[in-house]
Design a protein around this motif. Structure first.
Motif, PDB file in Angstrom:
ATOM      1  N   VAL A  50       0.842  -1.199   0.000  1.00 53.60           N
ATOM      2  CA  VAL A  50       0.000   0.000   0.000  1.00 53.60           C
ATOM      3  C   VAL A  50       0.879   1.251   0.000  1.00 53.60           C
ATOM      4  CG1 VAL A  50      -1.675   1.337   1.361  1.00 53.60           C
ATOM      5  CG2 VAL A  50      -1.975  -1.144   1.075  1.00 53.60           C
ATOM      6  N   ASP A  51       1.901   1.255   0.839  1.00 52.95           N
ATOM      7  CA  ASP A  51       2.821   2.389   0.892  1.00 52.95           C
ATOM      8  C   ASP A  51       3.531   2.594  -0.437  1.00 52.95           C
ATOM      9  OD1 ASP A  51       2.097   2.761   3.537  1.00 52.95           O
ATOM     10  OD2 ASP A  51       3.937   1.875   4.357  1.00 52.95           O
ATOM     11  N   TYR A  52       3.950   1.500  -1.072  1.00 53.89           N
ATOM     12  CA  TYR A  52       4.630   1.608  -2.369  1.00 53.89           C
ATOM     13  C   TYR A  52       3.717   2.295  -3.388  1.00 53.89           C
ATOM     14  CZ  TYR A  52       6.670   0.637  -6.849  1.00 53.89           C
ATOM     15  OH  TYR A  52       7.177   0.804  -8.107  1.00 53.89           O
ATOM     16  N   CYS A  53       2.492   1.828  -3.473  1.00 52.76           N
ATOM     17  CA  CYS A  53       1.563   2.412  -4.454  1.00 52.76           C
ATOM     18  C   CYS A  53       1.317   3.887  -4.168  1.00 52.76           C
ATOM     19  CB  CYS A  53       0.249   1.640  -4.457  1.00 52.76           C
ATOM     20  SG  CYS A  53       0.390  -0.039  -5.110  1.00 52.76           S
ATOM     21  N   SER A  54       1.221   4.243  -2.900  1.00 53.97           N
ATOM     22  CA  SER A  54       0.966   5.640  -2.528  1.00 53.97           C
ATOM     23  C   SER A  54       2.169   6.544  -2.760  1.00 53.97           C
ATOM     24  CB  SER A  54       0.571   5.720  -1.054  1.00 53.97           C
ATOM     25  OG  SER A  54      -0.634   5.033  -0.836  1.00 53.97           O
ATOM     26  N   GLU A  55       3.368   6.021  -2.496  1.00 49.61           N
ATOM     27  CA  GLU A  55       4.576   6.845  -2.543  1.00 49.61           C
ATOM     28  C   GLU A  55       5.333   6.785  -3.868  1.00 49.61           C
ATOM     29  OE1 GLU A  55       6.973   5.600   0.776  1.00 49.61           O
ATOM     30  OE2 GLU A  55       5.296   5.813   2.162  1.00 49.61           O
ATOM     31  N   CYS A  56       5.279   5.656  -4.539  1.00 53.22           N
ATOM     32  CA  CYS A  56       6.148   5.455  -5.705  1.00 53.22           C
ATOM     33  C   CYS A  56       5.408   5.378  -7.026  1.00 53.22           C
ATOM     34  CB  CYS A  56       6.973   4.181  -5.513  1.00 53.22           C
ATOM     35  SG  CYS A  56       8.015   4.235  -4.047  1.00 53.22           S
ATOM     36  N   GLY A  57       4.108   5.369  -7.012  1.00 50.49           N
ATOM     37  CA  GLY A  57       3.371   5.305  -8.253  1.00 50.49           C
ATOM     38  C   GLY A  57       2.681   3.966  -8.429  1.00 50.49           C
ATOM     39  N   GLU A  58       2.007   3.858  -9.527  1.00 51.86           N
ATOM     40  CA  GLU A  58       1.177   2.699  -9.784  1.00 51.86           C
ATOM     41  C   GLU A  58       1.936   1.627 -10.568  1.00 51.86           C
ATOM     42  OE1 GLU A  58      -2.627   3.853 -11.480  1.00 51.86           O
ATOM     43  OE2 GLU A  58      -2.327   5.866 -10.668  1.00 51.86           O
ATOM     44  N   PRO A  59       2.061   0.425  -9.999  1.00 56.81           N
ATOM     45  CA  PRO A  59       2.649  -0.666 -10.777  1.00 56.81           C
ATOM     46  C   PRO A  59       1.675  -1.103 -11.876  1.00 56.81           C
ATOM     47  CG  PRO A  59       1.873  -1.470  -8.659  1.00 56.81           C
ATOM     48  CD  PRO A  59       1.703   0.021  -8.646  1.00 56.81           C
ATOM     49  N   ASP A  60       2.191  -1.792 -12.873  1.00 60.05           N
ATOM     50  CA  ASP A  60       1.348  -2.266 -13.966  1.00 60.05           C
ATOM     51  C   ASP A  60       0.585  -3.529 -13.598  1.00 60.05           C
ATOM     52  OD1 ASP A  60       2.097  -0.388 -16.239  1.00 60.05           O
ATOM     53  OD2 ASP A  60       4.056  -1.035 -15.495  1.00 60.05           O
ATOM     54  N   LEU A  61       1.087  -4.257 -12.593  1.00 60.20           N
ATOM     55  CA  LEU A  61       0.456  -5.498 -12.163  1.00 60.20           C
ATOM     56  C   LEU A  61       0.931  -5.818 -10.753  1.00 60.20           C
ATOM     57  CD1 LEU A  61      -1.173  -8.126 -12.775  1.00 60.20           C
ATOM     58  CD2 LEU A  61       0.917  -9.044 -13.800  1.00 60.20           C
ATOM     59  N   ILE A  62       0.021  -6.344  -9.924  1.00 62.07           N
ATOM     60  CA  ILE A  62       0.376  -6.750  -8.569  1.00 62.07           C
ATOM     61  C   ILE A  62       0.006  -8.217  -8.379  1.00 62.07           C
ATOM     62  CG2 ILE A  62      -0.044  -6.448  -6.094  1.00 62.07           C
ATOM     63  CD1 ILE A  62      -0.797  -3.516  -6.701  1.00 62.07           C
ATOM     64  N   PHE A  63       0.979  -9.013  -7.924  1.00 66.87           N
ATOM     65  CA  PHE A  63       0.713 -10.369  -7.444  1.00 66.87           C
ATOM     66  C   PHE A  63       0.669 -10.265  -5.927  1.00 66.87           C
ATOM     67  CE2 PHE A  63       2.504 -11.385 -11.593  1.00 66.87           C
ATOM     68  CZ  PHE A  63       1.658 -12.399 -12.031  1.00 66.87           C
ATOM     69  N   MET A  64      -0.465 -10.600  -5.320  1.00 69.12           N
ATOM     70  CA  MET A  64      -0.695 -10.369  -3.894  1.00 69.12           C
ATOM     71  C   MET A  64      -0.971 -11.681  -3.172  1.00 69.12           C
ATOM     72  SD  MET A  64      -1.237  -7.839  -1.565  1.00 69.12           S
ATOM     73  CE  MET A  64      -1.720  -6.368  -2.486  1.00 69.12           C
ATOM     74  N   ASP A  65      -0.081 -12.039  -2.248  1.00 68.56           N
ATOM     75  CA  ASP A  65      -0.328 -13.197  -1.394  1.00 68.56           C
ATOM     76  C   ASP A  65      -1.423 -12.821  -0.394  1.00 68.56           C
ATOM     77  OD1 ASP A  65       0.029 -15.747  -0.252  1.00 68.56           O
ATOM     78  OD2 ASP A  65       1.543 -15.012   1.141  1.00 68.56           O
ATOM     79  N   ILE A  66      -2.183 -13.814   0.086  1.00 68.26           N
ATOM     80  CA  ILE A  66      -3.231 -13.524   1.072  1.00 68.26           C
ATOM     81  C   ILE A  66      -2.670 -13.479   2.481  1.00 68.26           C
ATOM     82  CG2 ILE A  66      -5.259 -14.470   2.245  1.00 68.26           C
ATOM     83  CD1 ILE A  66      -6.448 -15.222  -0.344  1.00 68.26           C
ATOM     84  N   GLU A  67      -1.940 -14.504   2.862  1.00 64.43           N
ATOM     85  CA  GLU A  67      -1.483 -14.634   4.248  1.00 64.43           C
ATOM     86  C   GLU A  67      -0.122 -13.978   4.440  1.00 64.43           C
ATOM     87  OE1 GLU A  67      -3.140 -15.915   6.896  1.00 64.43           O
ATOM     88  OE2 GLU A  67      -4.844 -16.124   5.519  1.00 64.43           O
ATOM     89  N   MET A  68      -0.129 -12.826   5.132  1.00 65.02           N
ATOM     90  CA  MET A  68       1.116 -12.116   5.413  1.00 65.02           C
ATOM     91  C   MET A  68       0.989 -11.417   6.757  1.00 65.02           C
ATOM     92  SD  MET A  68       1.960 -10.327   1.766  1.00 65.02           S
ATOM     93  CE  MET A  68       0.312  -9.633   1.617  1.00 65.02           C
ATOM     94  N   PRO A  69       2.129 -11.095   7.371  1.00 60.35           N
ATOM     95  CA  PRO A  69       2.081 -10.349   8.630  1.00 60.35           C
ATOM     96  C   PRO A  69       1.732  -8.880   8.386  1.00 60.35           C
ATOM     97  CG  PRO A  69       4.348 -10.679   7.936  1.00 60.35           C
ATOM     98  CD  PRO A  69       3.481 -11.440   6.971  1.00 60.35           C
ATOM     99  N   ILE A  70       1.390  -8.197   9.437  1.00 59.16           N
ATOM    100  CA  ILE A  70       1.111  -6.757   9.496  1.00 59.16           C
ATOM    101  C   ILE A  70      -0.198  -6.399   8.783  1.00 59.16           C
ATOM    102  CG2 ILE A  70       1.934  -4.406   9.047  1.00 59.16           C
ATOM    103  CD1 ILE A  70       4.787  -5.555   9.413  1.00 59.16           C
ATOM    104  N   MET A  71      -0.286  -6.625   7.478  1.00 58.48           N
ATOM    105  CA  MET A  71      -1.526  -6.408   6.724  1.00 58.48           C
ATOM    106  C   MET A  71      -1.635  -7.514   5.696  1.00 58.48           C
ATOM    107  SD  MET A  71      -2.695  -3.212   4.276  1.00 58.48           S
ATOM    108  CE  MET A  71      -2.846  -2.003   5.569  1.00 58.48           C
ATOM    109  N   ASN A  72      -2.735  -8.265   5.734  1.00 59.40           N
ATOM    110  CA  ASN A  72      -2.874  -9.376   4.793  1.00 59.40           C
ATOM    111  C   ASN A  72      -3.237  -8.884   3.387  1.00 59.40           C
ATOM    112  OD1 ASN A  72      -5.773  -9.307   4.374  1.00 59.40           O
ATOM    113  ND2 ASN A  72      -6.041 -10.306   6.352  1.00 59.40           N
ATOM    114  N   GLY A  73      -3.234  -9.799   2.455  1.00 61.52           N
ATOM    115  CA  GLY A  73      -3.455  -9.447   1.058  1.00 61.52           C
ATOM    116  C   GLY A  73      -4.847  -8.941   0.745  1.00 61.52           C
ATOM    117  N   ILE A  74      -5.848  -9.430   1.455  1.00 63.98           N
ATOM    118  CA  ILE A  74      -7.218  -8.946   1.238  1.00 63.98           C
ATOM    119  C   ILE A  74      -7.322  -7.484   1.662  1.00 63.98           C
ATOM    120  CG2 ILE A  74      -9.643  -9.230   1.903  1.00 63.98           C
ATOM    121  CD1 ILE A  74      -8.573 -11.490   0.065  1.00 63.98           C
ATOM    122  N   GLN A  75      -6.810  -7.173   2.842  1.00 63.75           N
ATOM    123  CA  GLN A  75      -6.838  -5.791   3.338  1.00 63.75           C
ATOM    124  C   GLN A  75      -6.049  -4.861   2.416  1.00 63.75           C
ATOM    125  OE1 GLN A  75      -5.089  -6.863   7.067  1.00 63.75           O
ATOM    126  NE2 GLN A  75      -7.020  -6.673   8.193  1.00 63.75           N
TER     127      GLN A  75
END
Length: 134
Positions: A50-75
């Motif tokens: 989320v921080d990357y998208c807000s600070e560095c611009g929009e990627p052309d594609l995101i591969f997002m895992d669901i289960e992660m620490p701090i903030m999961n992929g759904i959130q």
């Protein structure tokens, strides 16, 4: 911190994955499949994505895992899609339940793939979301 693979910059692919081996596997598959110039950025959790998208611009594609620490992929997908609805987000998970598919769809994901990730799936996703113009 954002980790980038040094490649010629044309398209940006953000891989949001906390497990090193899973990240490396997806990176290798993309390297063997992509027919365009790209840079791979890695985020180890959803908040970093989320921080990357807000600070560095929009990627052309995101591969997002669901289960992660701090903030999961759904959130993370919900946050990203709220601000950048045009960014394609592909949810990836080892958990193949219909509940996870529904959560991913409700969060705004554009596609859903299960692990183990296969080269054919990645090739299909790349051609679907990053069309190559000859």
């Amino acid at each position: 911190m954002f980790l980038a693979t040094p490649q010629a910059t044309a398209k940006t692919i953000l891989i949001v994955e906390d497990v090193d081996l899973n990240f490396l596997l997806l990176q290798k598959i993309i390297e063997r499949t992509a027919h365009f110039q790209y840079t791979i950025i890695r985020a180890k959790n959803g908040k970093i994505a989320v921080d990357y998208c807000s600070e560095c611009g929009e990627p052309d594609l995101i591969f997002m895992d669901i289960e992660m620490p701090i903030m999961n992929g759904i959130q993370a997908t919900e946050h990203i899609k709220r601000r950048f609805p045009e960014i394609p987000v592909v949810i990836q998970t080892a958990y193949t339940s219909e509940e996870n598919r529904e959560k991913a769809q409700k969060a705004g994901s554009n596609d859903f793939i299960t692990k183990p990730i296969r080269k054919e799936h990645i090739a299909s996703i790349l051609s679907k979301f990053i069309p190559v113009v000859s």
